[in-house]
Design a protein around this motif. Structure first.
Motif, PDB file in Angstrom:
ATOM      1  N   THR A   1       0.822  -1.183   0.020  1.00 17.98           N
ATOM      2  CA  THR A   1       0.159  -0.068   0.161  1.00 17.98           C
ATOM      3  C   THR A   1       0.918   1.153   0.009  1.00 17.98           C
ATOM      4  OG1 THR A   1      -0.210   0.243   2.314  1.00 17.98           O
ATOM      5  CG2 THR A   1      -1.703  -1.184   1.444  1.00 17.98           C
ATOM      6  N   VAL A   2       2.182   1.143   0.131  1.00 21.26           N
ATOM      7  CA  VAL A   2       3.009   2.266   0.345  1.00 21.26           C
ATOM      8  C   VAL A   2       3.751   2.717  -0.857  1.00 21.26           C
ATOM      9  CG1 VAL A   2       4.848   3.335   1.551  1.00 21.26           C
ATOM     10  CG2 VAL A   2       3.248   1.884   2.744  1.00 21.26           C
ATOM     11  N   GLY A   3       3.639   3.820  -1.698  1.00 16.53           N
ATOM     12  CA  GLY A   3       4.440   4.331  -2.510  1.00 16.53           C
ATOM     13  C   GLY A   3       3.656   5.622  -3.271  1.00 16.53           C
ATOM     14  N   SER A   4       4.222   6.289  -4.199  1.00 18.89           N
ATOM     15  CA  SER A   4       3.916   7.380  -4.666  1.00 18.89           C
ATOM     16  C   SER A   4       2.522   7.448  -4.900  1.00 18.89           C
ATOM     17  CB  SER A   4       4.829   7.764  -6.015  1.00 18.89           C
ATOM     18  OG  SER A   4       4.528   6.749  -6.889  1.00 18.89           O
ATOM     19  N   THR A   5       1.715   6.493  -5.169  1.00 21.43           N
ATOM     20  CA  THR A   5       0.363   6.625  -5.478  1.00 21.43           C
ATOM     21  C   THR A   5      -0.660   6.285  -4.465  1.00 21.43           C
ATOM     22  OG1 THR A   5       0.092   4.655  -6.462  1.00 21.43           O
ATOM     23  CG2 THR A   5       0.672   6.257  -7.909  1.00 21.43           C
ATOM     24  N   GLY A   6       0.157   5.841  -3.228  1.00 19.10           N
ATOM     25  CA  GLY A   6      -0.569   5.455  -1.955  1.00 19.10           C
ATOM     26  C   GLY A   6      -1.455   4.075  -2.005  1.00 19.10           C
ATOM     27  N   PHE A   7      -2.434   4.179  -1.192  1.00 20.53           N
ATOM     28  CA  PHE A   7      -3.395   3.197  -1.158  1.00 20.53           C
ATOM     29  C   PHE A   7      -4.406   3.003  -2.307  1.00 20.53           C
ATOM     30  CE2 PHE A   7      -7.189   1.148   1.034  1.00 20.53           C
ATOM     31  CZ  PHE A   7      -6.193  -0.168   1.414  1.00 20.53           C
TER      32      PHE A   7
ATOM     33  N   GLU B   1       4.009  -5.746  -9.717  1.00 25.60           N
ATOM     34  CA  GLU B   1       5.276  -5.667 -10.631  1.00 25.60           C
ATOM     35  C   GLU B   1       6.349  -4.619  -9.739  1.00 25.60           C
ATOM     36  OE1 GLU B   1       6.328  -8.234 -12.848  1.00 25.60           O
ATOM     37  OE2 GLU B   1       4.203  -8.705 -12.943  1.00 25.60           O
ATOM     38  N   ILE B   2       5.946  -3.774  -8.951  1.00 29.30           N
ATOM     39  CA  ILE B   2       6.852  -3.224  -8.274  1.00 29.30           C
ATOM     40  C   ILE B   2       6.991  -3.179  -6.793  1.00 29.30           C
ATOM     41  CG2 ILE B   2       7.442  -0.667  -7.841  1.00 29.30           C
ATOM     42  CD1 ILE B   2       6.171  -0.087 -10.833  1.00 29.30           C
ATOM     43  N   ARG B   3       5.626  -2.829  -6.201  1.00 29.77           N
ATOM     44  CA  ARG B   3       5.538  -2.880  -4.565  1.00 29.77           C
ATOM     45  C   ARG B   3       5.842  -4.198  -4.181  1.00 29.77           C
ATOM     46  NH1 ARG B   3       0.463   1.145  -3.414  1.00 29.77           N
ATOM     47  NH2 ARG B   3       1.193   3.053  -4.452  1.00 29.77           N
ATOM     48  N   LEU B   4       5.169  -5.217  -4.623  1.00 32.45           N
ATOM     49  CA  LEU B   4       5.179  -6.502  -3.981  1.00 32.45           C
ATOM     50  C   LEU B   4       6.685  -7.211  -4.272  1.00 32.45           C
ATOM     51  CD1 LEU B   4       3.641  -8.436  -2.138  1.00 32.45           C
ATOM     52  CD2 LEU B   4       2.832  -9.551  -4.530  1.00 32.45           C
ATOM     53  N   PRO B   5       7.279  -7.464  -5.280  1.00 33.29           N
ATOM     54  CA  PRO B   5       8.500  -7.830  -5.342  1.00 33.29           C
ATOM     55  C   PRO B   5       9.549  -7.020  -4.541  1.00 33.29           C
ATOM     56  CG  PRO B   5       7.949  -6.955  -7.451  1.00 33.29           C
ATOM     57  CD  PRO B   5       6.644  -7.037  -6.663  1.00 33.29           C
ATOM     58  N   ARG B   6       9.455  -5.723  -4.615  1.00 30.38           N
ATOM     59  CA  ARG B   6      10.293  -4.787  -3.832  1.00 30.38           C
ATOM     60  C   ARG B   6      10.051  -5.119  -2.169  1.00 30.38           C
ATOM     61  NH1 ARG B   6      11.062   1.748  -3.783  1.00 30.38           N
ATOM     62  NH2 ARG B   6      12.508   1.819  -2.131  1.00 30.38           N
ATOM     63  N   THR B   7       9.081  -5.397  -1.660  1.00 36.33           N
ATOM     64  CA  THR B   7       8.914  -5.830  -0.332  1.00 36.33           C
ATOM     65  C   THR B   7       9.388  -6.981   0.002  1.00 36.33           C
ATOM     66  OG1 THR B   7       6.823  -4.382  -0.328  1.00 36.33           O
ATOM     67  CG2 THR B   7       7.015  -5.575   1.486  1.00 36.33           C
ATOM     68  N   ALA B   8       8.874  -7.955  -0.851  1.00 37.24           N
ATOM     69  CA  ALA B   8       9.518  -9.389  -0.624  1.00 37.24           C
ATOM     70  C   ALA B   8      10.954  -9.470  -1.017  1.00 37.24           C
ATOM     71  CB  ALA B   8       8.899 -10.195  -1.754  1.00 37.24           C
ATOM     72  N   GLY B   9      11.206  -8.555  -1.632  1.00 35.36           N
ATOM     73  CA  GLY B   9      13.107  -8.490  -1.742  1.00 35.36           C
ATOM     74  C   GLY B   9      13.585  -8.038  -0.553  1.00 35.36           C
ATOM     75  N   ALA B  10      13.163  -7.129   0.040  1.00 35.85           N
ATOM     76  CA  ALA B  10      13.407  -6.451   1.140  1.00 35.85           C
ATOM     77  C   ALA B  10      13.518  -7.648   2.372  1.00 35.85           C
ATOM     78  CB  ALA B  10      12.756  -5.228   1.734  1.00 35.85           C
TER      79      ALA B  10
ATOM     80  N   LEU C   1       8.104   8.306   4.559  1.00 35.74           N
ATOM     81  CA  LEU C   1       8.465   9.515   5.560  1.00 35.74           C
ATOM     82  C   LEU C   1       8.421  10.603   4.510  1.00 35.74           C
ATOM     83  CD1 LEU C   1      11.541   8.306   7.619  1.00 35.74           C
ATOM     84  CD2 LEU C   1       9.155   9.000   8.421  1.00 35.74           C
ATOM     85  N   ILE C   2       8.909  10.705   3.358  1.00 38.84           N
ATOM     86  CA  ILE C   2       8.865  11.797   2.559  1.00 38.84           C
ATOM     87  C   ILE C   2       8.290  11.772   1.226  1.00 38.84           C
ATOM     88  CG2 ILE C   2      11.014  13.027   3.582  1.00 38.84           C
ATOM     89  CD1 ILE C   2      12.396  11.896   1.363  1.00 38.84           C
ATOM     90  N   ALA C   3       7.317  10.741   1.393  1.00 37.36           N
ATOM     91  CA  ALA C   3       6.357  10.309   0.286  1.00 37.36           C
ATOM     92  C   ALA C   3       6.061  11.703  -0.792  1.00 37.36           C
ATOM     93  CB  ALA C   3       5.107   9.568   0.337  1.00 37.36           C
ATOM     94  N   PRO C   4       5.907  11.694  -2.085  1.00 40.02           N
ATOM     95  CA  PRO C   4       6.290  10.657  -3.059  1.00 40.02           C
ATOM     96  C   PRO C   4       7.804  10.381  -3.249  1.00 40.02           C
ATOM     97  CG  PRO C   4       5.880  12.684  -3.890  1.00 40.02           C
ATOM     98  CD  PRO C   4       5.527  13.050  -2.589  1.00 40.02           C
TER      99      PRO C   4
END
Length: 339
Positions: A32-38, A56-65, A305-308
């Motif tokens: 849910t966290v990103g430049s376009t929000g929820f 393709e962006i948020r989920l793999p990034r979070t899983a990768g972290a 913290l400083i989105a976007p």
């Protein structure tokens, strides 16, 4: 004694369950966290672009972290057990400096144009960082003449780290146009992590976790002292070499995908030991889960913290991890003064 052992087992199970639950919650939160929000999550069913952003962006990034943090937590537990030093971290054998040098060389060879930077970040950067990290560890082993002497190995790692770090600085001075491109790697970022990187890290994590768990009795023996470990019939030279290989592979894979992220590998085993006293077999698993939760939480915080816009995740882990260690030192100093 058996009651105490049973109590520690229950605490270890509760900690593992809590970390797994926190991982699941943070995974959902990361979507849910990103430049376009929820809004992207709400519009997934009717907006293909929103679906692409989440899957393709948020989920793999979070899983990768999560996976990178797990690799660093595992490597930190192995390093601290191997060197019998609670201040040992995964970068102790020069892998961080080697990875930085590899990336700097790749930047010089391929340039920093938008197209070249994109290609390097996706393919060349990852390979250069991994080869640099593993190459630095091999150089450390060569200088230390093997793994027989822990102190010599430790000193060789420090020397290799300083020398390779100086070479990286020299390259940056000679080619200042790569300075900005290098910053994202040296400060750590999960922005380029995709599903392919997740598969690579997941495969490496499973292999390293199984190998480290099978050799955890060696770390338990070393905790009692080298003479005691030898008297138990442990084949220390071979086992040390295998543990160094696990340490190098886990660290190199994480660094190759996310850059240099500080303090996760150092702080994760400390946090586990502050909650439960257990054997290295369980410590390795719990430190992996702790590192995964720490890095996933830091990555979400860096995006929010400083989105976007977003902060480099390595900056947050350094500030939070450094603050935790300073608090830990202050607490122990206070106890010592009280004694």
């Amino acid at each position: 004694m058996s009651l105490l052992h049973g109590h520690q087992n229950r605490k270890a199970l509760l900690l593992a369950g809590g970390l797994l639950l926190a991982s699941a919650v943070l995974l959902l939160l990361g979507m849910t966290v990103g430049s376009t929000g929820f809004e992207s999550v709400l519009n997934m069913q009717r907006d293909p672009q929103a679906m692409q952003i989440v899957w393709e962006i948020r989920l793999p990034r979070t899983a990768g972290a999560w996976l990178a943090g797990a690799l660093l937590g595992l490597a930190g537990a192995v390093a601290q057990g191997l060197f019998r030093n609670p201040l040992a971290d995964p970068y102790l054998l020069g892998s961080a400096s080697g990875a930085s040098l590899g990336v700097a060389c790749a930047m010089v060879l391929f340039g920093v144009s938008p197209l070249a930077t994109h290609w390097v970040a996706r393919i060349g950067l990852t390979g250069a960082a991994f080869l640099g990290a593993v190459g630095a560890v091999l150089l450390t082993l060569l200088l230390a003449k093997g793994v027989q002497h822990t102190l010599r190995l430790l000193l060789a790692g420090v020397v290799v780290g300083v020398v390779l770090g100086a070479l990286t600085s020299l390259i940056l001075l000679l080619t200042p146009d790569i300075m900005q491109a290098m910053q994202s790697f040296m400060l750590g970022s999960t922005a380029f992590v995709g599903w392919t990187a997740c598969v690579v890290m997941a495969s490496t994590f499973v292999a390293c976790l199984l190998a480290a768990w099978m050799m955890s009795h060696v770390l338990d023996g070393l905790a009692l002292g080298e003479a005691t470990a030898q008297s138990l019939g442990l084949r220390l030279p071979q086992m040390r070499a295998a543990l160094v290989a696990v340490l190098a592979l886990a660290t190199g894979t994480a660094v190759a995908q996310t850059g240099l992220i500080a303090f996760v590998g150092l702080a994760a085993p400390h946090l586990v030991r502050s909650v439960v006293k257990t054997t290295h077999g369980r410590l390795i698993l719990l430190a992996s889960l702790m590192g995964a939760v720490l890095l996933m939480a830091a990555d979400i915080l860096a995006r929010w913290l400083i989105a976007p816009q977003e902060l480099p995740v390595g900056v947050l882990t350094a500030v939070l991890g450094g603050g935790y260690l300073l608090w830990l030192m202050h607490r122990h100093t206070g106890r010592g003064a009280g004694l």
